[in-house]
Design a protein around this motif. Structure first.
Motif, mmCIF file in Angstrom:
data_model
loop_
_atom_site.group_PDB
_atom_site.id
_atom_site.type_symbol
_atom_site.label_atom_id
_atom_site.label_comp_id
_atom_site.label_asym_id
_atom_site.label_seq_id
_atom_site.Cartn_x
_atom_site.Cartn_y
_atom_site.Cartn_z
ATOM 1 N N HIS A 1 51.300 38.210 18.667
ATOM 2 C CA HIS A 1 50.854 36.815 18.669
ATOM 3 C C HIS A 1 49.333 36.721 18.584
ATOM 4 O O HIS A 1 48.790 35.824 17.947
ATOM 5 N N ALA A 2 48.658 37.653 19.230
ATOM 6 C CA ALA A 2 47.193 37.640 19.183
ATOM 7 C C ALA A 2 46.721 37.780 17.737
ATOM 8 O O ALA A 2 45.833 37.048 17.282
ATOM 9 N N VAL A 3 47.330 38.707 17.019
ATOM 10 C CA VAL A 3 46.951 38.892 15.612
ATOM 11 C C VAL A 3 47.236 37.629 14.812
ATOM 12 O O VAL A 3 46.402 37.169 14.022
ATOM 13 N N GLN A 4 48.386 37.059 15.053
ATOM 14 C CA GLN A 4 48.749 35.869 14.287
ATOM 15 C C GLN A 4 47.794 34.705 14.552
ATOM 16 O O GLN A 4 47.386 33.995 13.633
ATOM 17 N N LEU A 5 47.428 34.539 15.804
ATOM 18 C CA LEU A 5 46.489 33.460 16.127
ATOM 19 C C LEU A 5 45.141 33.701 15.456
ATOM 20 O O LEU A 5 44.519 32.779 14.921
ATOM 21 N N LEU A 6 44.711 34.956 15.487
ATOM 22 C CA LEU A 6 43.406 35.259 14.896
ATOM 23 C C LEU A 6 43.413 35.016 13.390
ATOM 24 O O LEU A 6 42.513 34.367 12.847
ATOM 25 N N ILE A 7 44.440 35.504 12.747
ATOM 26 C CA ILE A 7 44.489 35.377 11.289
ATOM 27 C C ILE A 7 44.635 33.910 10.880
ATOM 28 O O ILE A 7 44.034 33.467 9.896
ATOM 29 N N ARG A 8 45.393 33.193 11.640
ATOM 30 C CA ARG A 8 45.523 31.756 11.374
ATOM 31 C C ARG A 8 44.138 31.111 11.374
ATOM 32 O O ARG A 8 43.791 30.323 10.495
ATOM 33 N N ARG A 9 43.322 31.488 12.327
ATOM 34 C CA ARG A 9 41.994 30.899 12.418
ATOM 35 C C ARG A 9 41.090 31.397 11.288
ATOM 36 O O ARG A 9 40.295 30.629 10.725
ATOM 37 N N LEU A 10 41.225 32.667 10.954
ATOM 38 C CA LEU A 10 40.392 33.219 9.886
ATOM 39 C C LEU A 10 40.708 32.551 8.550
ATOM 40 O O LEU A 10 39.832 32.373 7.711
ATOM 41 N N GLN A 11 41.973 32.214 8.382
ATOM 42 C CA GLN A 11 42.363 31.694 7.074
ATOM 43 C C GLN A 11 42.157 30.194 6.932
ATOM 44 O O GLN A 11 42.347 29.633 5.860
ATOM 45 N N SER A 12 41.778 29.555 8.016
ATOM 46 C CA SER A 12 41.517 28.117 7.937
ATOM 47 C C SER A 12 40.034 27.897 8.183
ATOM 48 O O SER A 12 39.631 27.160 9.054
ATOM 49 N N LYS A 13 39.255 28.620 7.411
ATOM 50 C CA LYS A 13 37.822 28.749 7.661
ATOM 51 C C LYS A 13 37.134 27.428 8.041
ATOM 52 O O LYS A 13 36.354 27.379 8.985
ATOM 53 N N ASP A 14 37.420 26.380 7.321
ATOM 54 C CA ASP A 14 36.617 25.180 7.483
ATOM 55 C C ASP A 14 37.169 24.204 8.525
ATOM 56 O O ASP A 14 36.438 23.701 9.367
ATOM 57 N N GLU A 15 38.467 23.978 8.453
ATOM 58 C CA GLU A 15 39.056 23.027 9.397
ATOM 59 C C GLU A 15 38.728 23.432 10.830
ATOM 60 O O GLU A 15 38.615 24.604 11.141
ATOM 61 N N ILE A 16 38.636 22.452 11.668
ATOM 62 C CA ILE A 16 38.413 22.743 13.079
ATOM 63 C C ILE A 16 39.767 22.742 13.780
ATOM 64 O O ILE A 16 40.473 21.738 13.804
ATOM 65 N N LEU A 17 40.128 23.903 14.329
ATOM 66 C CA LEU A 17 41.416 24.019 14.998
ATOM 67 C C LEU A 17 41.227 23.950 16.505
ATOM 68 O O LEU A 17 40.324 24.584 17.045
ATOM 69 N N GLU A 18 42.062 23.226 17.154
ATOM 70 C CA GLU A 18 42.054 23.210 18.614
ATOM 71 C C GLU A 18 42.460 24.590 19.128
ATOM 72 O O GLU A 18 43.384 25.187 18.581
ATOM 73 N N PRO A 19 41.797 25.102 20.156
ATOM 74 C CA PRO A 19 42.218 26.380 20.736
ATOM 75 C C PRO A 19 43.644 26.299 21.258
ATOM 76 O O PRO A 19 44.036 25.300 21.842
ATOM 77 N N ILE A 20 44.387 27.349 21.009
ATOM 78 C CA ILE A 20 45.779 27.419 21.442
ATOM 79 C C ILE A 20 45.920 28.477 22.524
ATOM 80 O O ILE A 20 45.310 29.538 22.441
ATOM 81 N N THR A 21 46.699 28.211 23.535
ATOM 82 C CA THR A 21 47.081 29.251 24.482
ATOM 83 C C THR A 21 48.575 29.467 24.362
ATOM 84 O O THR A 21 49.366 28.572 24.643
ATOM 85 N N LYS A 22 48.926 30.654 23.906
ATOM 86 C CA LYS A 22 50.334 30.983 23.704
ATOM 87 C C LYS A 22 50.844 31.721 24.945
ATOM 88 O O LYS A 22 50.237 32.696 25.384
ATOM 89 N N VAL A 23 51.942 31.260 25.491
ATOM 90 C CA VAL A 23 52.532 31.936 26.639
ATOM 91 C C VAL A 23 53.768 32.712 26.193
ATOM 92 O O VAL A 23 54.699 32.135 25.641
ATOM 93 N N VAL A 24 53.725 34.020 26.393
ATOM 94 C CA VAL A 24 54.851 34.867 25.997
ATOM 95 C C VAL A 24 55.800 35.025 27.174
ATOM 96 O O VAL A 24 55.361 35.206 28.311
ATOM 97 N N GLY A 25 57.063 34.937 26.890
ATOM 98 C CA GLY A 25 58.058 34.996 27.956
ATOM 99 C C GLY A 25 58.205 36.371 28.591
ATOM 100 O O GLY A 25 57.873 37.385 27.983
ATOM 101 N N THR A 26 58.677 36.406 29.822
ATOM 102 C CA THR A 26 58.956 37.679 30.495
ATOM 103 C C THR A 26 60.431 37.711 30.839
ATOM 104 O O THR A 26 61.099 36.694 30.835
ATOM 105 N N SER A 27 60.911 38.887 31.139
ATOM 106 C CA SER A 27 62.296 38.977 31.580
ATOM 107 C C SER A 27 62.410 40.088 32.605
ATOM 108 O O SER A 27 61.639 41.041 32.589
ATOM 109 N N ILE A 28 63.348 39.941 33.481
ATOM 110 C CA ILE A 28 63.590 40.997 34.462
ATOM 111 C C ILE A 28 64.639 41.934 33.886
ATOM 112 O O ILE A 28 65.702 41.490 33.446
ATOM 113 N N ILE A 29 64.299 43.208 33.820
ATOM 114 C CA ILE A 29 65.277 44.178 33.345
ATOM 115 C C ILE A 29 65.870 44.880 34.557
ATOM 116 O O ILE A 29 65.239 45.747 35.165
#
Lengths: 335, 335
Positions: free
Chosen positions: B302-330
DNA sequence: CTGAAAGCGCTAACAG
DNA sequence: CTGTTAGCGCTTTCAG
């Protein structure tokens, strides 16, 4: 990012003047130099790395290809590589082969387009199994140096950094023999790797007394998809006379201790255990595992040094060097 | 390395013709294209990455700064980052901060000279302790995006990827409560980290029934230089009524199991243990540790995806996103 | 002491 | 369909 051009424009001087001033050339007047430097600082000017690379035809970057970053040995080696590279003013681009031939070859080709000045790598498991090393040779032919570490191939003509796996394993086994252990077994999950074979041979060498052949040796081979705990438990049951174990990979030793304890055995009273592993792993069992320290950080450091030595002697022809890094047994509670 | 120039010369055409032919431009005749491609193949021509970077002003490279590669969580996250970056056609330059502010800042400045298009990082322990985040801000001000993962700072305005540490820890504790455990303790060696604090808070939340204050909680804090086994052994002795443990870091859980066993306790009968760790670690104890899976690979992706998304939208101003990844008990054997 | 110009390898707009 | 030219950011030789 600010460029020389912009600084030059703002100062009404030429680009070359700015460049020279920033590089402390004595062709430039004191006053000008000061003015230039002040403005550069003000704008936080940093020379563009890419432009420098293009001009100098060197990237000051090393390509590192790691088979498996979750293996602590490789993680530590990478750590050592990064550390030494930083000291020497190099960056590292890291790729993971995930033990596959395809990814290894792909990374090699991808980075050999001028992205890096040379490579440091450990050969992927699949590549070793296949015995297919042409991709290395073709990179070398293009003039890019490769330093191999740990997993190396005699068939590739380049610098190498290894430990003496045979001797380390022999020493570990001899250590148990000296302690009076009579029935020492070997546990491996890496018998397809060159280092795995060497460690096994070292074990056999030290353990061969009174045994007629290799076949008489007690060796447990654990497959990739096997449940190690289950395999080892069964092994103990099938061989109740075992009183010593040498483990070739970096987790079997710990598992062997825990499993022994769970079967009611006393470690090291009933059974002595030594494994190729590191301090953190050693701490994950009670009693703590006696380990064979492979000095991965040291290995990484030497790999960088060998590579840079070769990079900096561009023209001279250097004989390939194989550096052997020493190992030591770190005695702990399990032996 | 062969260049366009050399190919052009040998074919008696211009450099741009060669370039266009190799890029399948329809400006170039079929015959010429074929000839060019054949020669390029013959010489194993690869477009020079540095020249392309200079021209396009992008490196297709991500700077990754890892606090500690020997921590399995970060090793796995790096694995996920490398994997996703490769898929997206990016390389990664890896630096280790070794948990220090100085190295973190140094790496950031070193790579912000055009070496990379953006950063993915987890904040160093020292940096979090100091609360000093200006070095991040100044990189952001220069227009380089930063994606923070796991160890993040609210004070820095950028994309983030985290797990819900509070909730994960709360769930784990609640899991033990549901199983009827009455005296649950918390073991941490990371109480100076943001994630450590969150995990502790989650534990306290779920465990607070009948307790008047935070002070009543049984919490063992292990220092950097302490012997974990010894600390935990003593903790058991001082608190013989404990029947459940939640461990905040990725090794204490395993050590807690082994130590309990060595003291003659039955796991999970006498004491249930859950820890933030992964499958390999889980396998290093008998019984195997029940773990809270943090999905580090997913986090990296997800970190890579967020970064690339921002890199590829050079001009537009994107609101910062905080992505929460789920956890599970094994669920495994220790609970 | 300062500046103009060439060149690292490549792409792309523009000419022919 | 092919070639010329400019330019990405920088260093460095050569002129002035």
């Amino acid at each position: 990012m600010v460029t020389l051009k912009q600084l030059a424009k703002e100062l009404n001087v030429s680009i070359s003047t700015v460049s020279k001033a920033l590089n402390d050339s004595n062709e430039i007047g004191k006053h000008t130099t000061t003015r230039v430097k002040e403005l550069a600082k003000y704008y936080n000017y940093k020379p563009n790395k890419v432009a420098l690379s293009l001009k100098s035809n060197t990237t000051k970057t090393i390509g590192v290809i790691i088979p498996n970053i979750l293996n602590r040995f490789f993680a530590k080696a990478l750590f050592g590589i990064e550390k030494e590279a930083t000291i020497q003013g190099y960056n590292i681009i890291t790729c993971m082969s995930n033990e596959t031939y395809v990814k290894e070859k792909g990374s090699l080709q991808l980075l050999s387009n001028g992205s890096v000045d040379g490579f440091i790598l450990a050969v992927a498991e699949e590549t070793q199994a296949k015995g297919e090393f042409n991709h290395f040779e073709s990179i070398l032919r293009e003039g890019m140096p490769i330093v191999m570490f740990d997993r190396v191939s005699k068939l590739v003509n380049g610098d190498k950094v290894i430990i003496d796996d045979f001797e380390a394993s022999r020493k570990a086994t001899a250590n148990l023999v000296k302690k009076g252990r009579k029935y020492i077994a070997f546990i491996t999950s890496i018998d397809d790797l060159s280092v795995g074979k060497l460690r096994e041979a070292g074990f056999v060498k030290a353990n061969s007394k009174g045994l007629d052949s290799h076949d008489d040796q007690k060796i447990l081979r654990i497959g990739k998809n096997d449940d190690s705990q289950e395999q080892i438990r069964q092994f103990y049951k099938d061989n109740p006379d075992i009183d010593g174990i040498v483990s070739a990979d970096n987790i079997s030793g710990t598992i062997a201790i825990n499993t022994a304890i769970s079967l009611g055995l006393k470690v090291p009273k009933d059974i002595s255990i030594i494994g190729f592993a590191d301090q953190i792993i050693s701490n994950l069992s009670t009693p703590k595992l006696t380990t064979i320290n492979q000095n991965p950080e040291e290995i990484g450091k030497h790999a960088v040094q060998l590579l840079i030595r070769r990079l900096q002697s561009k023209d001279e022809i250097l004989e390939p060097i194989t550096k052997v890094v020493g190992t030591s047994i770190i005695e702990s509670e399990s032996s």
